[in-house]
Design an enzyme around this catalytic site. Structure first.
Site, PDB file in Angstrom:
ATOM      1  N   GLY A  10      -3.894  -6.608   5.900  1.00  0.00           N
ATOM      2  CA  GLY A  10      -5.211  -5.631   5.989  1.00  0.00           C
ATOM      3  C   GLY A  10      -6.314  -6.190   6.919  1.00  0.00           C
TER       4      GLY A  10
ATOM      5  N   THR B 280       0.951  -1.194   0.097  1.00  0.00           N
ATOM      6  CA  THR B 280       0.190   0.107  -0.002  1.00  0.00           C
ATOM      7  C   THR B 280       0.898   1.193  -0.035  1.00  0.00           C
ATOM      8  OG1 THR B 280      -1.728  -1.015   1.254  1.00  0.00           O
ATOM      9  CG2 THR B 280      -1.518   1.528   1.594  1.00  0.00           C
TER      10      THR B 280
ATOM     11  N   GLY C 293       0.022  -3.246   5.095  1.00  0.00           N
ATOM     12  CA  GLY C 293       0.296  -4.799   5.758  1.00  0.00           C
ATOM     13  C   GLY C 293      -0.845  -5.533   5.674  1.00  0.00           C
TER      14      GLY C 293
ATOM     15  N   GLY D 189      -9.571  -4.096   2.353  1.00  0.00           N
ATOM     16  CA  GLY D 189      -8.527  -4.174   3.608  1.00  0.00           C
ATOM     17  C   GLY D 189      -8.785  -3.027   4.729  1.00  0.00           C
TER      18      GLY D 189
HETATM   19  N1  ASP Z   1      -3.153  -3.189   3.756  1.00  0.00           N
HETATM   20  C1  ASP Z   1      -3.431  -3.442   2.247  1.00  0.00           C
HETATM   21  C2  ASP Z   1      -4.626  -4.288   2.142  1.00  0.00           C
HETATM   22  O1  ASP Z   1      -4.856  -5.246   3.102  1.00  0.00           O
HETATM   23  C3  ASP Z   1      -2.319  -4.118   1.802  1.00  0.00           C
HETATM   24  C4  ASP Z   1      -1.057  -3.640   2.183  1.00  0.00           C
HETATM   25  O2  ASP Z   1      -0.705  -2.728   2.834  1.00  0.00           O
HETATM   26  O3  ASP Z   1       0.135  -4.656   2.095  1.00  0.00           O
HETATM   27  O4  ASP Z   1      -5.484  -4.005   1.190  1.00  0.00           O
END
Ligand code: ASP
Length: 302
Positions: free
Chosen positions: A211, A157, A209, A187
């Site tokens: 989500g 993200t 991360g 997410g």
């Molecule tokens: N947090 C984001 C999601 O879950 C993905 C990410 O940040 O790695 O969509």
């Protein structure tokens, strides 16, 4: 809010696996984004404008899983999420599983003028079209996605947090989600209290991360509670990120960036890579890192 002593900006390009072939593009991308957002702050612009500008820059760079570089879902389509929050009045705008737009963060910004905080799927895409934002067909977005070397399950993200010269805070996120995610999955990224939060009286933060786990733990909300108790922003983020594996399993990782209302900046991650760029009115140029250990080595000032 009282006039603050300066401005601060921190941006990130995602908590993700380390890929040596992508190191330079990640460094260059966060550097470009932090410079773009900082120019807004240095000119006396708002934290909200700076965050939007920095995130637009990241969305336009195909190296990042947001906007142009978004990864495909299970059905081979592109669905994106973005959120923006203004610490002045707790106004927020967010979109989930939006399609066919170039810059989801711009749609989140437009939604801030409306009563609704979050629009998803067809409704979000329709709102964007009604507002006349630049569109990108699924084919165009997929053509970029194919160049992106993401593997199934990989996620990341982009995000930004800013403090402006007037003492106002803002936070924002944008993501293509998880490679191969279920159609319609959303997410933490667009959820105030989950993937982001901003309150002038406390601070501002955003996460990248796993989500689902970030949402279950309400990580951004936890940071606000910790900061209200007087905690150091970096310690608060590090503690939050450290909770991810305990709740989401050994693979659950992430990273966060934040600024306390007094201007203290912090960031932490337990992912192999977390591309971060920061610049404040007290620094001569951006500092860019791909891992926390580089900051300790002190070698990444540009
Ligand atoms: N947090 C984001 C999601 O879950 C993905 C990410 O940040 O790695 O969509």
């Amino acid at each position: 809010m009282a006039q603050s002593e300066g401005w601060s900006l921190i941006v990130h390009g995602g908590a993700k696996p380390w890929d040596p072939a992508e190191e330079q593009a990640n460094r260059d991308g966060v550097d470009q984004a932090v410079r773009a957002g900082a120019a807004v702050l240095a000119a006396g612009g708002s934290a909200l404008d700076a965050v939007e500008t920095a995130i637009r820059t990241l969305e336009d760079l195909p190296i990042f899983n947001a906007g142009r570089g978004s990864v495909p879902n299970q059905a081979g389509g592109i669905e994106m999420c973005a959120g923006l929050m203004d610490g002045r009045d707790l106004s927020a705008g967010a979109v989930g599983a939006i399609r066919e737009v170039r810059n989801p963060i711009g749609v989140a910004r437009l939604l801030m003028a409306e009563k609704e905080v979050l629009l998803v799927g067809e409704g979000a895409t329709r709102f964007a079209k009604d507002k006349g934002v630049p569109l990108a067909s699924q084919q165009e977005l997929l053509a970029e996605a194919e160049k992106h070397a993401a593997t199934e399950g990989q996620h990341d993200t982009v995000g930004a947090v800013a403090l402006d010269q007037a003492g106002n805070l803002a936070a924002g996120t944008s993501t293509g989600g998880i490679n191969g995610q279920k159609v319609g999955r959303i997410g933490d990224s667009p959820l105030p209290g989950g993937g982001l939060y901003a309150d002038n009286h406390i601070g501002a933060v955003c996460f990248s991360g796993d989500g689902e786990t970030i949402t279950r733990l309400a990580l951004a909300g936890r940071i606000m509670a910790s900061l209200e108790d007087g905690e150091d922003v970096e310690k608060a983020i590090a503690k939050s990120v450290a909770k991810l594996p305990g709740t989401g399993g050994a693979e659950a990782d992430g990273g966060g960036i934040g600024i306390r209302k007094d201007g203290q900046i912090g960031w932490a991650h337990n992912s192999p890579m977390f591309a971060v760029g920061m610049l404040t009115s007290r620094m001569s140029g951006p500092a860019v890192y791909l891992h926390k250990s580089e900051e300790a080595e002190g070698g990444a000032r540009r």
